[in-house]
Design an enzyme around this catalytic site. Sequence first.
Site, PDB file in Angstrom:
ATOM      1  N   ARG A 184     -56.275  -2.554  39.985  1.00  0.00           N
ATOM      2  CA  ARG A 184     -57.273  -3.493  40.507  1.00  0.00           C
ATOM      3  C   ARG A 184     -58.654  -2.950  40.204  1.00  0.00           C
ATOM      4  NH1 ARG A 184     -58.829  -7.569  43.732  1.00  0.00           N
ATOM      5  NH2 ARG A 184     -60.397  -7.164  45.342  1.00  0.00           N
ATOM      6  N   ASP A 239     -61.692  -1.953  42.910  1.00  0.00           N
ATOM      7  CA  ASP A 239     -61.605  -0.843  43.845  1.00  0.00           C
ATOM      8  C   ASP A 239     -62.625   0.235  43.528  1.00  0.00           C
ATOM      9  OD1 ASP A 239     -59.690  -2.059  45.234  1.00  0.00           O
ATOM     10  OD2 ASP A 239     -58.027  -0.775  44.614  1.00  0.00           O
ATOM     11  N   THR A 240     -62.984   1.009  44.541  1.00  0.00           N
ATOM     12  CA  THR A 240     -63.943   2.095  44.357  1.00  0.00           C
ATOM     13  C   THR A 240     -63.323   3.205  43.526  1.00  0.00           C
ATOM     14  OG1 THR A 240     -63.199   3.077  46.418  1.00  0.00           O
ATOM     15  CG2 THR A 240     -65.121   1.620  46.524  1.00  0.00           C
ATOM     16  N   GLY A 297     -57.351 -15.135  39.438  1.00  0.00           N
ATOM     17  CA  GLY A 297     -56.831 -16.205  40.270  1.00  0.00           C
ATOM     18  C   GLY A 297     -55.993 -17.216  39.526  1.00  0.00           C
ATOM     19  N   GLU A 326     -48.637  -9.915  38.195  1.00  0.00           N
ATOM     20  CA  GLU A 326     -48.426  -8.990  37.083  1.00  0.00           C
ATOM     21  C   GLU A 326     -47.304  -8.007  37.419  1.00  0.00           C
ATOM     22  OE1 GLU A 326     -51.933  -7.695  34.459  1.00  0.00           O
ATOM     23  OE2 GLU A 326     -51.587  -6.017  35.815  1.00  0.00           O
TER      24      GLU A 326
END
Length: 742
Positions: free
Chosen positions: A25, A28-29, A58, A92
């Site tokens: 993702r 994310d940091t 999306g 995914e």
Amino acid sequence: MATKGLSEASSSRSKSKYEVFLSFRGEDTRKNFTDHLYATLLSAGVNTFRDDDELARGKDISSELLKAIQESKVSLLVFSKGYASSRWCLNELVNIINCKNTIGQIVIPIFYDVDPSHVRNQTGSFAKAFAKHEERFEADTEMIKSWRTALTEAADLSGWDLQNVADGHESKFIQKIVEDVLRKVNRSYLHVATHPVAIESRVRRVMEFLSIGSDEVRIMGIYGMGGVGKTTVAKAVYNSVCDGFQFDGSSFLSDIKDNSKQPNGLASVQRQLLSDILNLKSVSIDNVDRGINLIQERLRYRRVFIVLDDVDDSTQLNSLVGDRKWFGLGSRIIVTTRDERLLTELEVDESYKVEELNPEESTQLFSWHAFRRPNPKDGYFQLSKSVVDHVQGLPLALEVLGSYLFKRSQLEWENVVEKLRQIPHDRIQKKLRISFDGLDDQMKAIFLDIACFFIGMDKEYVMKILDGCGFFPEIGVSVLLERSLITIDQHDHKLKMHDLLRDMGREIVREVSPYLIGKRSRLWLHQDVVNVLQTHMGTKAVEGLSLDVSARSEDVIVSTEAFAKMTFLRLLKINSVRFTSGCYEKFSKELRWLCWHACPLQVLPPNLHLDNLVVLDLRFSNFNKVWKETKFLHKLKILDLSYSLYLAETPDFARLPSLETLQLEGCRSLIKVHQSIGSLERLVCLNLAACKNIRELPDSVCNLRSLETLNLSGCSKLCSFPEHLGKLEALKNLSANGSAIT
């Protein structure tokens, strides 16, 4: 897609398959972790497709992205705290897990600042994400369920846990992850065959037996005769498995039979096994017992794929795969061997016998090696057919002979084909002989007797002869069957042998004395035998001799003196052979089998030594009487006088205590059966079919308590059975059609 767009990915994919699909993702940091991981993979030469959720967020996953997932060998899943909030990531993931389960893609989870249990059970940050998903996609419960299932399955896989890792140590973990990936994507593939004809169907069959999707430890065997392609099939299966199915390690241990015979050989094979699976450069194993302990300790929790190639001894199996408990759930082990018995001892789950190629496959494989094309060149079709017919579908022979004949003239081809009919090709024989060399002396003798004399004969008939020679044929023939050196026709129970194995056996006999024929142990070639008999060159080395002139126009007449030196002769076939006047006492006293079809004598000579005879086969003979005086033949088990058209009476059976089979079929002059037949306590089969002049059977027939088969069909003058026929308690088969019994 931050680093590589779909168009670039598509272009790259057209050139080569992706090795790694990197899924994470992107919002994310500490995103620098995935950037660093991606860059390190690329710098290590790993062709990597990266997806970070920045394209078409999306929306449904594109077909190109699906293709990238499906065609990657490894998927790296970076689970972070916000991973489950992305519908894109979850969809995914479902596709990746599907690829794992259907095509065996390797999946490696990385838990980045997230507890694996949160991923597995959808708790913590994953619980919050799913609460929103269930509210938003309330109507699509199946999709939510598929996400949860995929997360649980992924979290159960072996991976990397990177929680609370200090900034300075992150790069070390990345290096370890990349090394792990490299080990998985750079598995060395085995060379299978230059021209892989008919391999795919065999691989499919083995893959069905392996049932890789199940969790139990499964062991299967691949067996067959030498040169039939066992190792080739095993290599192809190994490559197929390594190309996808997720194992914690794999090892192909080749030539175990030879390697284990080297100094400390088995320990060396154990070292290779552990080194391959654990990806260690060296493993210290001083002795086999230490190796066994290490295999159990290090592999019991690992899902492994192991091929043990060319095993010929149970010690090898016990040292490498002695117990299923040594390996983790889902492990698969393949054993290739020439000896089916070893697979029985190992209690394999499945056994697969590699059969010879059919004529079409044989022609194709031979042509690829001989002409570098799938069919013969013009002018070579008949010559090619001669070679293909000769080797009977044995891949090794087709490859060797095809390569040998490549770019040779037609005259050379003709020369080679003619030579093959007499002397087998050396390379082929050496490969086939391995199985023979592993036999003990008695089993070797049984194999050579069958190769030279008994192919196509009834198994039980031959077994009695071999037993009379003291060869323990029950175990001997069983071992030959297990090692694929012989087969038994399931329909008529006749012994069969591949022509190349037959030729190999006969060559073993020939090479003992290439030039002095009379010093060979077995003689079967017509001209060789005629020369030996006519020149009296036979020696005590000769144990078996076969001469059949019944189908030839020539009339072979020899002297009994020709047998004087063959004092150890135990097998003698002399169909339609005539002798000049001489002393039959010259025949060997060691005879166990005398087969003399169309014997021209009216009665057997009294000085012919029959004391050790087990089978006396005198079909189509001229006898009107078998012998003048009652003979004591205490070892005789089979007496065959079928179609002796002038035989008027049977011999006295009183001194034939071991007789089991009496064949009198077609003896049309036979009027009566001697009363002494009742003394044959061991007689199992009495065949009087087509004895048209027999009017009655002696009452003593009813004393044959061991008799199982009585054939009276075609006895057209036989009006009645003996009164007490019901005493034949062992009788199973009674044929009387065509008789006069009403």
